[in-house]
Scaffold this active site. Structure first.
Site, PDB file in Angstrom:
ATOM      1  N   TYR A 147       0.898  -1.166   0.000  1.00  0.00           N
ATOM      2  CA  TYR A 147       0.000   0.000   0.000  1.00  0.00           C
ATOM      3  C   TYR A 147       0.927   1.203   0.000  1.00  0.00           C
ATOM      4  O   TYR A 147       0.821   2.089   0.826  1.00  0.00           O
ATOM      5  CB  TYR A 147      -0.817  -0.115   1.290  1.00  0.00           C
ATOM      6  N   HIS A 161      -2.202   7.439  -3.126  1.00  0.00           N
ATOM      7  CA  HIS A 161      -3.330   6.499  -3.071  1.00  0.00           C
ATOM      8  C   HIS A 161      -3.855   6.373  -1.646  1.00  0.00           C
ATOM      9  O   HIS A 161      -5.072   6.446  -1.414  1.00  0.00           O
ATOM     10  CB  HIS A 161      -2.890   5.131  -3.609  1.00  0.00           C
ATOM     11  N   GLU A 191      -6.901  -1.867  -9.655  1.00  0.00           N
ATOM     12  CA  GLU A 191      -5.797  -1.190  -8.986  1.00  0.00           C
ATOM     13  C   GLU A 191      -4.563  -1.400  -9.863  1.00  0.00           C
ATOM     14  O   GLU A 191      -4.127  -2.531 -10.088  1.00  0.00           O
ATOM     15  CB  GLU A 191      -5.575  -1.723  -7.563  1.00  0.00           C
ATOM     16  N   ASP A 251      -4.870  -5.492  -9.455  1.00  0.00           N
ATOM     17  CA  ASP A 251      -5.494  -6.054  -8.266  1.00  0.00           C
ATOM     18  C   ASP A 251      -6.983  -5.670  -8.283  1.00  0.00           C
ATOM     19  O   ASP A 251      -7.413  -4.752  -7.593  1.00  0.00           O
ATOM     20  CB  ASP A 251      -4.771  -5.477  -7.039  1.00  0.00           C
ATOM     21  N   TYR A 268     -14.035  -5.493   5.640  1.00  0.00           N
ATOM     22  CA  TYR A 268     -12.595  -5.371   5.926  1.00  0.00           C
ATOM     23  C   TYR A 268     -12.245  -4.951   7.356  1.00  0.00           C
ATOM     24  O   TYR A 268     -11.061  -5.035   7.723  1.00  0.00           O
ATOM     25  CB  TYR A 268     -11.928  -4.445   4.910  1.00  0.00           C
ATOM     26  N   SER A 325      -6.676 -11.674  -9.401  1.00  0.00           N
ATOM     27  CA  SER A 325      -5.655 -10.632  -9.525  1.00  0.00           C
ATOM     28  C   SER A 325      -4.854 -10.992 -10.771  1.00  0.00           C
ATOM     29  O   SER A 325      -4.405 -12.127 -10.910  1.00  0.00           O
ATOM     30  CB  SER A 325      -4.731 -10.620  -8.303  1.00  0.00           C
TER      31      SER A 325
END
Lengths: 401, 401
Positions: A117, A122, A188, A222, A233, A246
């Site tokens: 990440y 982002h 992504e 992704d 989540y 993916s």
């Protein structure tokens, strides 16, 4: 004397590796030259590349990747010399196949897959969208490369159709969760890094050892079902919102081809802890394009990424976690400073509040059935030219309900 | 006539599978009888179990597990008949080895590893500890079995030493993160479920199909560095706080041996969505013991788990994620209603606020170097007797600094 069918983006200073089948033949490791690929297993049989023959006859790159950096370097040197060698030209031409005649396979058997990440833009955008009243970045973000494990078994090769996933979602305004096809299906735009060389459990890999385990990179999409992800989540992270598929490019560009693309990282402030410091820290000046149905809608610059690939790898192992050849770690979504540099539809449409227009007159917030998304990228090569990364593409099929 | 060396817990109605090596011999699949194991590859050669000879000569259970439920059932019937058959007794005895002569291997090559969070008591306790001012359970908890992917490559077999991990942590009272050996190293007492049978990406497995993919269970200790986990896990979930090691029992108990252990689930309220409903929902009446340095400190009852293993599997695939033989999903920490039924030190010591006493006069909040943790379990077998699950054990070694 016949020339080799190289192109500017896929010439002799690039030579990404892939795995291909032709008609009913077993898969072989190949290297890309323009819109052709040369069968390395066949070529090595005829020359002095015997050390790689077994590895290049395997149905994935793992055996070659397991050989480690001295073998990777020697193989690349041998291949470049062989391709330059006029006396071997006929042998090369005999093993050259148009890409149209080949079926590309998933290039690696994925061991563990981790998604990072590592883009500050982002993470900041996502924070602003999901936590508008709080700090955009979580307190840990600049202290460590945040990451999580994803599903290895659903990493698929570029070109694989993506079935729209079904799942649970509950918008904040809903009283109960509902089940159905995802209505916020997203991409992504990322890079995936292929790891080589097993390490023992309990033995961290330092920053300065990390590059010995970095074989190469491939573009990575992704796919993300934002509605499923948002409901599931907390507290244990993304699960079904990601695990349906993916996509990894069919071509893995060796790190050796990206030497001219290495660039300084953005300044890291605060200075990270010592295990995240070292001499071998770098960004990559890779220019990505996000294309939907043939139209480029974003150009995320990988050079803006906050964390070095070597920091991601050192962090991933600092607790003693072992590496296995075939481990794959992705960078997380690449988003630049500008609006048209964002690497997800979530950001491009600001969570659907600002749909963007396509040339056909339609607009998008998230993906529609039939949409084809392709990520492409180039990077500086030698002598001021550019090299290409193999595309990663996928088409959205309707949910199976 | 020599009797077989069965014990009450490991008799002919149990027969867990494992993989063992003896001296310099290649690993073989074995079944446990008391404190002995019978070499199934060797035994099948002599009898009519030929369908399994190749699978049982492999270094893990995967090839056998891949054969699917009809093969699992036939193999179990053949093995039970062979062990009961007096005329084959000499052949069996010739292939029987004391466990002390064997080295047990990781029984499966783990494909994807998923950890669930299926104990309401555990999730409630953790919620109270970490979010004392909020609701103990997150809003999604009773609507779906929360889970996340863990690291397959660091699943280790029972008996493997566990090196205390290093990592970043930052207590709420600290101004900056620090690096060092974990000071809140914990266990999680869980069951791991071994999955067999590949499914295509895009094809969910329904509740009523799930049992066809459930080969068996093994005790599982999801070692957890709470200080590392607490600092890293927002927003993408646990990563290095878990990925240093997860211990799986050497013995996988086939689901067929657990028929008498199947029990009704606790009432699920609210009723879950239709894809989580079906006829084949069950709990397991498995009594777990958590032992530290020879002393039992907790007895978590698996019968209190909220979600059925079939619900976990159906949820995990409802987005189209494919299964691969060797996939492993764990239940999450098993904690009962009572204080002495909690399955983690985090809960037993209430995050260190209530250290618990050991018989040697010491107290524990979290694990100390040299501590040996063993999980054991029994379940109802046939005729009122009980069967045993193979233990999972591990000793904490000091951090390597």
């Amino acid at each position: 004397m016949t020339d080799l069918p190289t192109t500017e983006l896929f010439g002799l200073d690039n030579l990404p590796y892939g795995v291909a089948t032709k008609a009913c033949h077993a898969p072989h490791v190949v290297a890309r030259l323009g819109d052709h690929a040369v069968d390395l297993a066949g070529l090595a049989t005829d020359a002095d590349g015997a050390a790689w023959i077994d590895a290049w006859s395997q149905p994935n790159l793992n055996a070659f990747v397991a050989q480690g950096p001295s073998s990777w370097a020697a193989a690349r040197t041998w291949l470049q010399e062989t391709l330059h060698d006029q006396s071997r030209r006929d042998a090369v031409l005999a093993r050259l196949h148009p890409l149209d005649d080949l079926t590309m396979q998933l290039p690696i058997a994925v061991a563990d897959y981790v998604d990072f990440y590592a883009s500050e833009n982002h993470a900041t955008n996502v924070g602003r969208i999901f936590r508008p009243d709080g700090d955009a970045l979580t307190p840990n973000w600049k202290h460590l490369p945040i990451g999580y494990h994803g599903r290895s078994g659903t990493v698929v090769v570029s070109g694989t159709d993506i079935v729209r996933p079904c799942g649970q979602r509950k918008a904040p305004t809903d009283t109960e969760p509902t089940f159905g096809p995802s209505i916020r299906l997203d991409i992504e735009a990322e890079l995936g890094f292929v790891v080589g060389g097993d390490t023992a459990v309990g033995s961290p890999v330092s920053i300065d050892e990390a590059s010995d385990h970095l074989f190469g990179v491939g573009l990575f999409n992704d796919w993300s079902a934002r509605d499923i992800q948002a409901w599931e989540y907390v507290p244990l992270g993304p699960f079904l919102g990601k695990s349906f598929a993916s996509s990894l490019a069919a071509w893995i560009t060796p790190m050796a081809a990206l030497r001219a693309a290495k660039t300084a990282l953005p300044k890291q402030d605060p200075q990270p802890l010592p295990y995240l410091q070292g001499d071998d820290l770098f960004g990559l000046d890779i220019a990505i394009e996000v294309e939907i149905n043939g139209q480029v809608v974003s150009r995320p610059p990988y050079s803006t990424m906050y964390w070095s690939p070597t920091q991601m790898l050192a962090h991933m192992t600092v607790n003693g976690a072992g590496l296995r050849t075939g481990d794959l770690f992705a960078s997380g979504t690449v988003s630049g400073d500008e609006k048209d540099e964002r690497g997800s539809f979530l950001e491009l449409s600001w969570s659907g509040k600002e749909p963007f227009a396509l040339a056909d007159g339609s607009t998008r917030s998230f993906l529609e059935d039939g949409d084809i998304v392709t990520l492409r990228a180039t990077a500086p090569g030698t002598d001021g030219a550019r090299i290409g990364l193999g595309e990663v593409t996928g088409r959205i099929l309707p949910a199976r309900t």
